[in-house]
Design a protein around this motif. Structure first.
Motif, mmCIF file in Angstrom:
data_model
loop_
_atom_site.group_PDB
_atom_site.id
_atom_site.type_symbol
_atom_site.label_atom_id
_atom_site.label_comp_id
_atom_site.label_asym_id
_atom_site.label_seq_id
_atom_site.Cartn_x
_atom_site.Cartn_y
_atom_site.Cartn_z
ATOM 1 N N PRO A 164 1.523 -1.236 0.524
ATOM 2 C CA PRO A 164 -0.202 0.068 0.625
ATOM 3 C C PRO A 164 0.864 1.452 -0.779
ATOM 4 O O PRO A 164 2.319 0.966 0.091
ATOM 5 N N ASN A 165 0.370 2.226 -0.002
ATOM 6 C CA ASN A 165 1.109 3.740 0.024
ATOM 7 C C ASN A 165 1.426 4.035 1.174
ATOM 8 O O ASN A 165 1.930 5.075 1.721
ATOM 9 N N GLY A 166 0.654 4.057 1.789
ATOM 10 C CA GLY A 166 0.764 4.123 3.758
ATOM 11 C C GLY A 166 1.073 3.399 4.493
ATOM 12 O O GLY A 166 2.503 2.981 3.671
ATOM 13 N N PHE A 167 0.984 3.384 5.252
ATOM 14 C CA PHE A 167 2.352 3.357 6.665
ATOM 15 C C PHE A 167 2.273 1.243 6.721
ATOM 16 O O PHE A 167 3.152 0.737 7.368
ATOM 17 N N SER A 168 1.199 0.537 5.984
ATOM 18 C CA SER A 168 1.363 -0.996 6.519
ATOM 19 C C SER A 168 2.262 -1.410 6.110
ATOM 20 O O SER A 168 1.806 -2.800 5.757
ATOM 21 N N TYR A 169 2.905 -0.608 4.911
ATOM 22 C CA TYR A 169 4.002 -1.592 4.084
ATOM 23 C C TYR A 169 5.093 -3.036 4.662
ATOM 24 O O TYR A 169 4.566 -3.623 4.189
ATOM 25 N N PRO A 170 5.258 -2.367 6.376
ATOM 26 C CA PRO A 170 6.382 -3.289 7.028
ATOM 27 C C PRO A 170 5.143 -5.168 6.662
ATOM 28 O O PRO A 170 5.848 -6.120 6.808
ATOM 29 N N THR A 171 3.933 -5.052 7.314
ATOM 30 C CA THR A 171 2.677 -6.163 7.532
ATOM 31 C C THR A 171 2.374 -6.389 5.946
ATOM 32 O O THR A 171 2.921 -8.300 6.171
ATOM 33 N N THR A 172 2.820 -5.786 5.379
ATOM 34 C CA THR A 172 2.247 -6.336 3.578
ATOM 35 C C THR A 172 3.618 -7.134 3.392
ATOM 36 O O THR A 172 3.332 -8.552 3.145
ATOM 37 N N SER A 173 4.775 -7.018 3.434
ATOM 38 C CA SER A 173 5.847 -7.062 2.780
ATOM 39 C C SER A 173 6.148 -8.557 3.666
ATOM 40 O O SER A 173 6.462 -9.424 3.101
ATOM 41 N N THR A 174 6.036 -8.726 4.655
ATOM 42 C CA THR A 174 6.525 -9.022 5.949
ATOM 43 C C THR A 174 5.904 -10.849 5.611
ATOM 44 O O THR A 174 5.836 -12.656 5.719
ATOM 45 N N MET A 175 4.121 -10.769 5.780
ATOM 46 C CA MET A 175 3.421 -12.116 5.907
ATOM 47 C C MET A 175 3.633 -12.488 3.822
ATOM 48 O O MET A 175 3.169 -13.184 3.200
ATOM 49 N N ALA A 176 3.756 -11.419 3.063
ATOM 50 C CA ALA A 176 3.566 -12.172 1.241
ATOM 51 C C ALA A 176 5.204 -13.016 1.734
ATOM 52 O O ALA A 176 5.236 -14.055 0.691
ATOM 53 N N PHE A 177 6.389 -12.283 2.117
ATOM 54 C CA PHE A 177 7.538 -13.230 2.492
ATOM 55 C C PHE A 177 7.020 -14.611 2.641
ATOM 56 O O PHE A 177 7.631 -15.567 2.739
ATOM 57 N N PHE A 178 6.333 -14.410 4.322
ATOM 58 C CA PHE A 178 6.329 -15.629 4.573
ATOM 59 C C PHE A 178 5.158 -16.707 3.706
ATOM 60 O O PHE A 178 5.658 -17.818 3.829
ATOM 61 N N ARG A 179 3.633 -16.073 3.035
ATOM 62 C CA ARG A 179 3.272 -16.579 1.917
ATOM 63 C C ARG A 179 3.775 -17.350 0.870
ATOM 64 O O ARG A 179 3.961 -18.278 0.240
ATOM 65 N N ALA A 180 4.843 -16.636 0.120
ATOM 66 C CA ALA A 180 5.638 -17.480 -0.595
ATOM 67 C C ALA A 180 7.295 -18.208 -0.436
ATOM 68 O O ALA A 180 7.132 -19.117 -1.020
ATOM 69 N N GLY A 181 7.273 -18.563 1.201
ATOM 70 C CA GLY A 181 8.111 -19.867 1.494
ATOM 71 C C GLY A 181 9.504 -18.913 1.684
ATOM 72 O O GLY A 181 10.527 -20.022 1.425
ATOM 73 N N TYR A 182 9.399 -17.918 1.767
ATOM 74 C CA TYR A 182 10.915 -17.643 1.843
ATOM 75 C C TYR A 182 11.125 -17.369 3.448
ATOM 76 O O TYR A 182 10.057 -16.949 4.514
ATOM 77 N N SER A 183 12.230 -17.089 3.581
ATOM 78 C CA SER A 183 12.454 -17.226 5.091
ATOM 79 C C SER A 183 13.261 -16.062 5.838
ATOM 80 O O SER A 183 14.164 -14.892 5.393
ATOM 81 N N VAL A 184 12.488 -15.903 6.688
ATOM 82 C CA VAL A 184 12.333 -14.534 7.650
ATOM 83 C C VAL A 184 12.798 -14.882 8.989
ATOM 84 O O VAL A 184 11.944 -15.597 9.502
ATOM 85 N N GLY A 185 13.916 -13.989 10.066
ATOM 86 C CA GLY A 185 14.718 -14.007 10.429
ATOM 87 C C GLY A 185 14.648 -13.094 11.802
ATOM 88 O O GLY A 185 13.497 -11.267 11.013
ATOM 89 N N PHE A 186 14.378 -12.538 12.629
ATOM 90 C CA PHE A 186 14.544 -11.231 13.731
ATOM 91 C C PHE A 186 15.450 -11.045 14.240
ATOM 92 O O PHE A 186 16.106 -12.476 15.015
ATOM 93 N N VAL A 187 16.102 -10.417 14.497
ATOM 94 C CA VAL A 187 16.936 -9.745 15.957
ATOM 95 C C VAL A 187 16.666 -8.501 16.374
ATOM 96 O O VAL A 187 16.101 -7.427 16.162
ATOM 97 N N PRO A 188 16.217 -8.733 17.284
ATOM 98 C CA PRO A 188 16.551 -7.734 18.537
ATOM 99 C C PRO A 188 16.980 -6.041 18.880
ATOM 100 O O PRO A 188 17.822 -6.883 18.580
ATOM 101 N N ILE A 189 16.293 -4.900 18.525
ATOM 102 C CA ILE A 189 16.680 -4.166 18.253
ATOM 103 C C ILE A 189 15.832 -3.381 20.002
ATOM 104 O O ILE A 189 15.222 -3.680 20.256
ATOM 105 N N SER A 190 16.394 -2.147 20.422
ATOM 106 C CA SER A 190 16.021 -0.979 20.708
ATOM 107 C C SER A 190 15.648 0.134 19.762
ATOM 108 O O SER A 190 16.690 0.409 18.988
ATOM 109 N N VAL A 191 15.100 0.822 20.532
ATOM 110 C CA VAL A 191 14.598 1.610 19.501
ATOM 111 C C VAL A 191 14.666 3.305 20.569
ATOM 112 O O VAL A 191 14.194 3.074 21.500
ATOM 113 N N ALA A 192 15.107 4.534 20.199
ATOM 114 C CA ALA A 192 15.240 5.753 20.356
ATOM 115 C C ALA A 192 14.054 6.503 20.220
ATOM 116 O O ALA A 192 13.160 6.101 19.264
#
Length: 290
Positions: A164-192
């Motif tokens: 989408p052109n709005g703010f939900s691109y992270p949600t869309t792209s993450t679920m799309a990668f999972f749906r296509a069978g690609y590998s998705v990983g996570f690294v803990p971070i802190s934000v200011a």
């Protein structure tokens, strides 16, 4: 690793003044692209002062539109996306890239507890997103909505039409990668704390909250949402029939029980159709990758 850094920015003069010098110092030879999404402050001047590549929108199109423009302009094999408000630490990029080298197609910088979120309401919403998405994909998703991530550029571009052109691109792209069978990983971070004014609107983004809930389901497997819903509706119809029959002393369908059972069947058939359409939606992306 060959990568580009893409930063969407709308009136992020303060955040960029903090982030760009750190990026230039740590990655002097790396392509850094700032997508100036119709800013009216000194965003463009800050970018020019630090010698980064700028893609300018003539008017604000939204965070997702800026991400798409940056992805098209990037030349690296991988793209690092980060926010322009100063929340993300450039030192964390290296940690995400190390995770990519383990074989991941997308690596997300996962924020921690409530102290790392803007508010209790946003933290609660993100927790619900993470829980629902984890249930959908049968894998723990630590942060579905983080804008700090590294992606395989070629694979990300294949899903550009979904974003989408709005703010939900992270949600869309993450679920799309999972749906296509690609590998998705996570690294803990802190934000200011963010620098500058937030672009979040309580009413507008409250509506967006509910839309994203449905979008999570339809992006991955619609039937996992539609089937339980259909069973619930049809089950209410059966319960209404049984209670009505017991109270009246005769076994007969009422209009309400008939309506609920039929509605449950319709919801199930809609989910079945949506599931087939979802399969077709990802067909081209997987064939392009092959």
């Amino acid at each position: 690793m060959d990568f580009s850094i893409v930063i969407p920015a709308k009136d992020e003069e303060q955040g960029l003044a903090k982030t760009l010098p750190l990026l230039r110092e740590k990655y002097p030879e790396t392509e850094i692209i700032v997508v100036n999404d119709g800013s009216t402050d000194g965003t463009l001047q800050v970018c020019e002062a630090h010698g980064v590549r700028v893609v300018t929108h003539p008017y604000p199109k939204g965070n997702g539109a800026a991400i798409k423009s940056g992805a098209r302009a990037a030349r690296g094999e991988h793209i690092v996306f980060m926010d322009g408000d100063g929340q993300h630490n450039p030192a964390d990029i290296e940690r995400l890239l190390y995770k990519v080298e383990e074989g991941y197609d997308m690596v997300v910088g996962a924020r921690g507890g409530i102290d790392d979120q803007a508010s209790l309401a946003r933290w609660s919403a993100n927790s619900l997103y993470n829980w629902l998405a984890s249930w959908m994909v049968n894998r723990r998703i630590h942060d579905l909505t983080s804008g700090f991530r590294v992606v395989n550029r070629k694979k990300f571009l294949s899903f550009l039409y979904l974003l989408p052109n709005g703010f939900s691109y992270p949600t869309t792209s993450t679920m799309a990668f999972f749906r296509a069978g690609y590998s998705v990983g996570f690294v803990p971070i802190s934000v200011a704390a963010r620098l500058g004014k937030s672009h979040i609107n309580l009413v507008r983004d409250g509506v967006r909250f509910f839309l994203i809930i449905f979008k999570i389901g339809t992006l991955y497997s619609p039937l996992k949402i539609y089937f339980p819903t259909s069973m619930l509706v049809a089950g209410l119809g059966v319960m209404n029939y049984l209670l009505g029959s017991i109270s009246s002393g005769g076994w007969r369908f009422t209009n309400m029980s008939t309506l609920l059972i039929l509605a449950g069947m319709v919801v199930f058939l809609m989910g079945l159709l949506a599931e087939q359409l979802t399969n077709l939606q990802y067909k081209d992306a997987v064939e392009h990758d092959d």
